[in-house]
Design a protein around this motif. Structure first.
Motif, PDB file in Angstrom:
ATOM      1  N   LEU A 144       3.127  12.864   6.508  1.00 14.96           N
ATOM      2  CA  LEU A 144       1.695  12.650   6.273  1.00 14.96           C
ATOM      3  C   LEU A 144       1.079  11.831   7.398  1.00 14.96           C
ATOM      4  N   ARG A 145       1.788  10.795   7.837  1.00 16.06           N
ATOM      5  CA  ARG A 145       1.271   9.966   8.921  1.00 16.06           C
ATOM      6  C   ARG A 145       1.249  10.739  10.233  1.00 16.06           C
ATOM      7  N   LEU A 146       2.283  11.515  10.489  1.00 15.95           N
ATOM      8  CA  LEU A 146       2.307  12.326  11.706  1.00 15.95           C
ATOM      9  C   LEU A 146       1.157  13.328  11.715  1.00 15.95           C
ATOM     10  N   THR A 147       0.880  13.925  10.556  1.00 21.73           N
ATOM     11  CA  THR A 147      -0.224  14.872  10.474  1.00 21.73           C
ATOM     12  C   THR A 147      -1.554  14.182  10.736  1.00 21.73           C
ATOM     13  N   ALA A 148      -1.718  12.972  10.194  1.00 26.42           N
ATOM     14  CA  ALA A 148      -2.951  12.219  10.439  1.00 26.42           C
ATOM     15  C   ALA A 148      -3.114  11.909  11.923  1.00 26.42           C
ATOM     16  N   VAL A 149      -2.019  11.583  12.584  1.00 23.97           N
ATOM     17  CA  VAL A 149      -2.065  11.324  14.027  1.00 23.97           C
ATOM     18  C   VAL A 149      -2.495  12.576  14.775  1.00 23.97           C
ATOM     19  N   GLU A 150      -1.940  13.728  14.396  1.00 24.28           N
ATOM     20  CA  GLU A 150      -2.280  14.973  15.080  1.00 24.28           C
ATOM     21  C   GLU A 150      -3.725  15.375  14.824  1.00 24.28           C
ATOM     22  N   GLU A 162       1.230  17.554  24.234  1.00 33.06           N
ATOM     23  CA  GLU A 162       2.288  16.626  24.651  1.00 33.06           C
ATOM     24  C   GLU A 162       2.745  16.903  26.083  1.00 33.06           C
ATOM     25  N   TRP A 163       2.703  18.184  26.477  1.00 37.26           N
ATOM     26  CA  TRP A 163       3.161  18.546  27.818  1.00 37.26           C
ATOM     27  C   TRP A 163       2.024  18.489  28.830  1.00 37.26           C
ATOM     28  N   SER A 164       0.824  18.914  28.430  1.00 36.45           N
ATOM     29  CA  SER A 164      -0.292  18.894  29.376  1.00 36.45           C
ATOM     30  C   SER A 164      -0.787  17.475  29.629  1.00 36.45           C
ATOM     31  N   GLN A 165      -0.713  16.590  28.609  1.00 34.68           N
ATOM     32  CA  GLN A 165      -1.135  15.204  28.763  1.00 34.68           C
ATOM     33  C   GLN A 165       0.021  14.287  29.182  1.00 34.68           C
ATOM     34  N   ARG A 166       1.202  14.852  29.314  1.00 33.21           N
ATOM     35  CA  ARG A 166       2.411  14.123  29.724  1.00 33.21           C
ATOM     36  C   ARG A 166       2.738  12.968  28.782  1.00 33.21           C
ATOM     37  N   THR A 167       2.596  13.250  27.502  1.00 35.23           N
ATOM     38  CA  THR A 167       2.950  12.246  26.493  1.00 35.23           C
ATOM     39  C   THR A 167       4.211  12.638  25.729  1.00 35.23           C
ATOM     40  N   ALA A 168       4.864  13.715  26.175  1.00 35.16           N
ATOM     41  CA  ALA A 168       6.048  14.202  25.452  1.00 35.16           C
ATOM     42  C   ALA A 168       7.154  13.148  25.418  1.00 35.16           C
ATOM     43  N   LEU A 169       7.342  12.443  26.535  1.00 38.37           N
ATOM     44  CA  LEU A 169       8.408  11.445  26.597  1.00 38.37           C
ATOM     45  C   LEU A 169       8.186  10.352  25.555  1.00 38.37           C
ATOM     46  N   THR A 170       6.942   9.879  25.442  1.00 36.99           N
ATOM     47  CA  THR A 170       6.636   8.833  24.461  1.00 36.99           C
ATOM     48  C   THR A 170       6.738   9.358  23.036  1.00 36.99           C
ATOM     49  N   THR A 171       6.141  10.522  22.802  1.00 33.07           N
ATOM     50  CA  THR A 171       6.118  11.082  21.445  1.00 33.07           C
ATOM     51  C   THR A 171       7.518  11.357  20.930  1.00 33.07           C
ATOM     52  N   TYR A 172       8.329  12.014  21.755  1.00 27.70           N
ATOM     53  CA  TYR A 172       9.657  12.395  21.278  1.00 27.70           C
ATOM     54  C   TYR A 172      10.667  11.251  21.349  1.00 27.70           C
ATOM     55  N   ALA A 173      10.283  10.157  22.000  1.00 25.61           N
ATOM     56  CA  ALA A 173      11.099   8.946  21.907  1.00 25.61           C
ATOM     57  C   ALA A 173      10.842   8.243  20.578  1.00 25.61           C
ATOM     58  N   LEU A 174       9.570   8.253  20.146  1.00 24.98           N
ATOM     59  CA  LEU A 174       9.228   7.634  18.868  1.00 24.98           C
ATOM     60  C   LEU A 174       9.655   8.509  17.687  1.00 24.98           C
ATOM     61  N   VAL A 175       9.593   9.824  17.886  1.00 29.49           N
ATOM     62  CA  VAL A 175      10.003  10.770  16.834  1.00 29.49           C
ATOM     63  C   VAL A 175      11.017  11.728  17.450  1.00 29.49           C
ATOM     64  N   PRO A 176      12.292  11.348  17.464  1.00 35.48           N
ATOM     65  CA  PRO A 176      13.305  12.177  18.145  1.00 35.48           C
ATOM     66  C   PRO A 176      13.449  13.580  17.562  1.00 35.48           C
ATOM     67  N   ARG A 177      13.198  13.732  16.274  1.00 36.56           N
ATOM     68  CA  ARG A 177      13.286  15.059  15.675  1.00 36.56           C
ATOM     69  C   ARG A 177      12.003  15.820  15.991  1.00 36.56           C
ATOM     70  N   ARG A 178      12.055  16.609  17.044  1.00 37.53           N
ATOM     71  CA  ARG A 178      10.854  17.260  17.549  1.00 37.53           C
ATOM     72  C   ARG A 178      10.245  18.230  16.542  1.00 37.53           C
ATOM     73  N   GLU A 179      11.078  18.831  15.699  1.00 38.54           N
ATOM     74  CA  GLU A 179      10.533  19.793  14.746  1.00 38.54           C
ATOM     75  C   GLU A 179       9.545  19.141  13.787  1.00 38.54           C
ATOM     76  N   ARG A 180       9.688  17.842  13.514  1.00 39.71           N
ATOM     77  CA  ARG A 180       8.753  17.149  12.642  1.00 39.71           C
ATOM     78  C   ARG A 180       7.382  17.030  13.309  1.00 39.71           C
ATOM     79  N   VAL A 181       7.381  16.809  14.601  1.00 35.15           N
ATOM     80  CA  VAL A 181       6.116  16.747  15.336  1.00 35.15           C
ATOM     81  C   VAL A 181       5.443  18.117  15.335  1.00 35.15           C
ATOM     82  N   VAL A 182       6.245  19.165  15.562  1.00 34.31           N
ATOM     83  CA  VAL A 182       5.687  20.521  15.576  1.00 34.31           C
ATOM     84  C   VAL A 182       5.104  20.877  14.220  1.00 34.31           C
TER      85      VAL A 182
END
Length: 265
Positions: A26-32, A97-117
């Motif tokens: 729910l929090r990840l969705t709110a962030v997105e 995440e890739w165009s803004q170059r925030t993938a490193l930060t995002t996937y460091a905070l949320v290692p399970r990438r499928e949850r972000v997707v």
């Protein structure tokens, strides 16, 4: 014999750190959802969607015949232009995440990438549902104005038409997200989403052996019954499902695999 050493006077005991809890879906969705309006492109795209809906209703109030100024006629024409823009929003969300170059930060905070997707997909689906509500609200405003200015102002609408609008917008934004997930590059994904299905449709009309498969794979044909107030037949639903498997489900699956395996640098 073992002895226990007492802590020295004035010594500070080591602090016990509470376990770090991963952010909820729910929090990840709110962030997105917040990310959709944080970027200039996303913000203006949402504003454009609202303006297009308002402009369509205004033009109908000015130029349409009084008998044609009904709730259905205000609501239905807005679906197509919004259905073209919403997938672009899905692409921008998925590729941010890739165009803004925030993938490193995002996937460091949320290692399970499928949850972000998944959070991104939920966010764009909620946005598409909100777009239907905006279309309904603007159509209602147009109907009120029409009834006050001599137009038909008829409120009757089939519930199946609203359901069809929801299916149309949700599948459209998910198709865009699928191309974004597969290509991970905003310009390339936008061009691919707009060009490949269109190119397939053109080939289906020009090349005789492709005309049969085109009836099942050309989304401009398979999704067309959703714009009508007539009931969608079983065969039409079948063609819709087949075309969505090719243009939505397969790119989503392949794109998810690519996202999970892509090296973040």
């Amino acid at each position: 014999m073992t002895t226990t050493t007492a802590p020295a006077a004035g010594a500070v005991a080591p602090r016990q750190h509470a376990p770090v809890r991963r952010p909820s879906l729910l929090r990840l969705t709110a962030v997105e959802l917040r990310k959709l309006v944080d970027t200039r492109a996303g913000r203006w795209l949402l504003i454009t969607i609202g303006l297009i809906t308002a402009v369509i209703v205004t033009l109908q109030l000015i130029y349409a015949k009084d008998a044609e100024q009904t709730f259905v006629n205000f609501f239905t024409p807005s679906l197509l232009p919004i259905g073209v823009l919403l997938p672009v929003l899905g692409i921008l969300s998925i590729t941010s995440e890739w165009s803004q170059r925030t993938a490193l930060t995002t996937y460091a905070l949320v290692p399970r990438r499928e949850r972000v997707v998944v959070a991104k997909l939920i966010a764009v689906v909620l946005t598409s549902l909100a777009s239907v509500l905006v279309s309904l609200a603007v159509a209602a405003a147009g109907t009120l104005v029409a009834s006050a200015t001599g137009g038909a102002g008829t409120w009757q609408i089939d519930a199946s038409l609203i359901l069809n609008a929801v299916i149309l917008q949700v599948t459209g934004v998910l198709m865009g997200a699928a191309f974004g997930l597969l290509l991970l590059n905003p310009p390339l994904a936008i061009v691919g989403y707009l060009l490949l299905p269109t190119l397939w449709g053109v080939l289906g009309e020009m090349v005789r052996p492709l005309r049969g498969p085109s009836e099942w794979l050309d989304t401009s044909k398979t999704m067309e019954p959703l714009f009508s107030s007539d009931a969608v037949t079983g065969e039409q639903w079948g063609r819709m499902v087949v075309s969505l498997l090719v243009w939505m489900v397969l790119p989503l699956a392949a794109g998810l695999v690519r996202t999970l395996r892509r090296e973040v640098s």
